[in-house]
Design an enzyme around this catalytic site. Structure first.
Site, PDB file in Angstrom:
ATOM      1  N   GLU A 262      -2.792  -1.895  -5.114  1.00 35.38           N
ATOM      2  CA  GLU A 262      -4.089  -1.230  -5.725  1.00 35.38           C
ATOM      3  C   GLU A 262      -4.122  -0.694  -6.932  1.00 35.38           C
ATOM      4  O   GLU A 262      -2.872  -0.394  -7.730  1.00 35.38           O
ATOM      5  CB  GLU A 262      -4.252  -0.062  -4.601  1.00 35.38           C
ATOM      6  CG  GLU A 262      -3.355   1.284  -4.788  1.00 35.38           C
ATOM      7  CD  GLU A 262      -3.863   2.243  -3.783  1.00 35.38           C
ATOM      8  OE1 GLU A 262      -4.850   2.140  -3.105  1.00 35.38           O
ATOM      9  OE2 GLU A 262      -3.167   3.412  -3.904  1.00 35.38           O
TER      10      GLU A 262
ATOM     11  N   CYS B 189      -9.626  -0.953  15.411  1.00 31.42           N
ATOM     12  CA  CYS B 189     -11.046  -1.433  15.080  1.00 31.42           C
ATOM     13  C   CYS B 189     -11.865  -1.492  16.235  1.00 31.42           C
ATOM     14  O   CYS B 189     -11.290  -1.942  17.520  1.00 31.42           O
ATOM     15  CB  CYS B 189     -10.726  -2.848  14.528  1.00 31.42           C
ATOM     16  SG  CYS B 189     -12.398  -3.684  14.184  1.00 31.42           S
TER      17      CYS B 189
ATOM     18  N   ASP C 146      -1.540   2.035   7.370  1.00 29.66           N
ATOM     19  CA  ASP C 146      -1.109   1.671   5.884  1.00 29.66           C
ATOM     20  C   ASP C 146      -0.756   0.176   5.722  1.00 29.66           C
ATOM     21  O   ASP C 146      -1.205  -0.554   4.872  1.00 29.66           O
ATOM     22  CB  ASP C 146       0.315   2.415   5.513  1.00 29.66           C
ATOM     23  CG  ASP C 146       0.011   3.821   5.350  1.00 29.66           C
ATOM     24  OD1 ASP C 146      -1.259   4.325   4.689  1.00 29.66           O
ATOM     25  OD2 ASP C 146       0.831   4.754   5.557  1.00 29.66           O
TER      26      ASP C 146
ATOM     27  N   CYS D 189     -10.795  -8.618  11.150  1.00 28.68           N
ATOM     28  CA  CYS D 189     -11.861  -8.964  11.278  1.00 28.68           C
ATOM     29  C   CYS D 189     -12.906  -8.694  10.030  1.00 28.68           C
ATOM     30  O   CYS D 189     -13.920  -9.376  10.097  1.00 28.68           O
ATOM     31  CB  CYS D 189     -12.897  -8.598  12.644  1.00 28.68           C
ATOM     32  SG  CYS D 189     -13.363  -7.060  12.615  1.00 28.68           S
TER      33      CYS D 189
ATOM     34  N   CYS E 123     -13.168  -5.566  16.847  1.00 25.16           N
ATOM     35  CA  CYS E 123     -12.414  -6.752  17.284  1.00 25.16           C
ATOM     36  C   CYS E 123     -11.175  -6.404  18.086  1.00 25.16           C
ATOM     37  O   CYS E 123     -10.477  -7.119  18.845  1.00 25.16           O
ATOM     38  CB  CYS E 123     -12.055  -7.669  16.309  1.00 25.16           C
ATOM     39  SG  CYS E 123     -10.649  -6.920  15.232  1.00 25.16           S
TER      40      CYS E 123
ATOM     41  N   ASP F 294       0.871  -1.300   0.029  1.00 23.91           N
ATOM     42  CA  ASP F 294      -0.027  -0.068  -0.008  1.00 23.91           C
ATOM     43  C   ASP F 294       0.640   1.199   0.185  1.00 23.91           C
ATOM     44  O   ASP F 294       1.953   1.125   0.720  1.00 23.91           O
ATOM     45  CB  ASP F 294      -0.914   0.276   1.450  1.00 23.91           C
ATOM     46  CG  ASP F 294      -1.760   1.357   1.355  1.00 23.91           C
ATOM     47  OD1 ASP F 294      -2.611   1.430   0.088  1.00 23.91           O
ATOM     48  OD2 ASP F 294      -1.716   2.112   2.073  1.00 23.91           O
TER      49      ASP F 294
ATOM     50  N   CYS G  63     -11.124  -3.491   8.591  1.00 21.76           N
ATOM     51  CA  CYS G  63     -10.283  -4.075   9.351  1.00 21.76           C
ATOM     52  C   CYS G  63      -9.575  -5.136   8.970  1.00 21.76           C
ATOM     53  O   CYS G  63     -10.338  -6.152   8.345  1.00 21.76           O
ATOM     54  CB  CYS G  63     -11.103  -4.271  10.897  1.00 21.76           C
ATOM     55  SG  CYS G  63     -10.264  -5.467  11.845  1.00 21.76           S
TER      56      CYS G  63
HETATM   57 ZN   LIG Z   1     -11.588  -5.693  13.519  1.00 21.71          ZN
END
Ligand SMILES: [Zn+2]
Length: 397
Positions: free
Chosen positions: A265, A348, A358, A332, A351, A181, A329
């Site tokens: 990407e 996150c 990045d 999760c 979770c 990334d 995330c």
């Molecule tokens: Zn998560």
């Protein structure tokens, strides 16, 4: 970077300058034709049509006819490539070229016999209508040279850069998927957690550049002093550019050697997402884009990195739709727009996963690529199975 200092005689320099003038003329003509083009109108002339027009123009203008058709046609080809890069999303739209700024021309189909070594530190390259021009043999010549570009910098120094398409690097037997990334604080983040920094100017050099820029602002227009300051600035900038190019070569080789699949990407889509300001997809991204002080340089460096990867790891580069990669995330799979605490950190709320933002994006890119490869019946990539199915949305068709 295989760039060498060219040392033309005064007579040769005069012809080289003419070549530059012709290349600039042809390039600007192409820019003008495309500038008038608007969606819905008859398409702007393509390369073949422009070549026909060039033949016509050479018939009309003796000064153009006196020049090298190789140089002039190549300027058209370069322009076609620049437009392709623009539409591909890696570069800006090609613009008008002015005399004395980034002057240069390209010669293609350089044969093995067109470059030769005279002594330990002296080489020669054959330039159409000029003949053999000496250059300083400061490093080994790359293998398989197919073209070269002759340039004159703002300081009036000539260089020749030989371009060779790098040989593909064999994939490692055990290589998995890596997601890459492009970041702001660091140049690239890997899904392995590594943060890669492209070299910039050192602090002392930055300070010097600032001093020079201030001096430039104070110097009188057209003065001798102003010219000297401009030369010094151009030199510093060239140093920075060379370092970044070096970094791209090393990084692309390293990634091609270590990983079986390299996921990045898709810039074309990334730019569409970014240009559509305020889309729900990636508001964070457009903010990130503005954040870069010299984002033009970074963007060009990124395009170069991807291009090099595709040459060094052909068939092993996967392009991923960047939608949500920065808000999802990677642990999760939940998309949470507020998970991004700052430019640099991701937390996150579902979770509890926390990490570099990045790197989190790079992990999402790797997941999407792993999924794409196994869906195509590729090798098992050891991807965890507890990812949520919506990740399919990330896949490219
Ligand atoms: Zn998560």
């Amino acid at each position: 970077m295989s760039r060498y200092r060219l040392q033309p005689s005064p007579a040769q320099e005069a012809v080289l300058l003419e070549h530059c003038g012709h290349a600039r003329f042809v390039w600007n003509l192409a820019v003008e034709q495309h500038a008038h083009w608007r969606p819905g109108r008859k398409s702007a002339p393509g390369f073949a049509e422009q070549c026909r027009q060039l033949t016509q123009a050479r018939g009309e203008f003796a000064w153009l006819r006196a020049g090298s058709i190789i140089v002039q046609q190549q300027a058209l080809k370069d322009f076609a490539q620049a437009m392709a890069n623009f539409f591909g999303g890696t570069h800006r739209r090609p613009t008008w070229r002015r005399r004395g700024q980034g002057e240069g021309f390209r010669i293609v189909a350089v044969k093995a016999g067109d470059v030769r070594r005279l002594s330990r530190h002296v080489g020669e390259v054959k330039v159409p209508k000029v003949g053999w021009v000496r250059f300083r043999w400061s490093r080994a010549l790359p293998e398989g040279v197919k073209s070269c570009r002759v340039t004159r910098d703002a300081a009036g120094r000539w260089h020749v850069a030989f371009a060779a398409i790098p040989e593909p690097i064999p994939a490692p037997g055990t290589g998995g998927v890596v997601g890459v990334d492009r970041g702001v604080a660091v140049s690239a983040a890997l899904s392995t957690g590594e943060l890669l920094h492209a070299p910039a100017l050192r602090d002392a050099e930055k300070a010097r550049l600032l001093r020079l820029l201030r001096r430039l602002a104070r110097a009188e227009r057209g003065s001798h002093r102003r010219g000297r300051v401009k030369v010094a600035i151009a030199r510093l900038k060239a140093r920075e550019r060379d370092r970044r190019r070096d970094w791209v070569e090393k990084t692309s080789t390293d990634l091609a050697r270590r990983f079986g699949v390299i996921a990045v990407e898709d810039l074309k889509i990334a730019n569409m997402v970014r240009s559509a300001k305020g889309t729900i997809d990636a508001p964070g991204r457009s903010v990130r884009q503005k954040a870069g002080l010299n984002r033009g340089i970074l963007a060009a460096g990124w395009g170069r990195l991807v291009a090099r990867l595709e040459q060094k790891a052909p068939g092993r580069v996967v392009k991923i739709n960047p939608a949500y990669t920065s808000q999802r995330c990677s642990a999760c799979g939940i998309v949470d727009r507020q998970a991004r605490e700052s430019q640099a950190s991701f937390r996150c709320r579902s979770c509890g996963y926390a990490g570099n933002a990045d790197v989190n994006a790079a992990r999402n890119i790797a997941h999407a690529a792993g999924h794409a490869v196994s869906a195509r019946g590729g090798p098992p990539l050891g991807e965890p199975t507890n990812r949520e199915p919506q990740r399919d949305l990330l896949l490219m068709g």
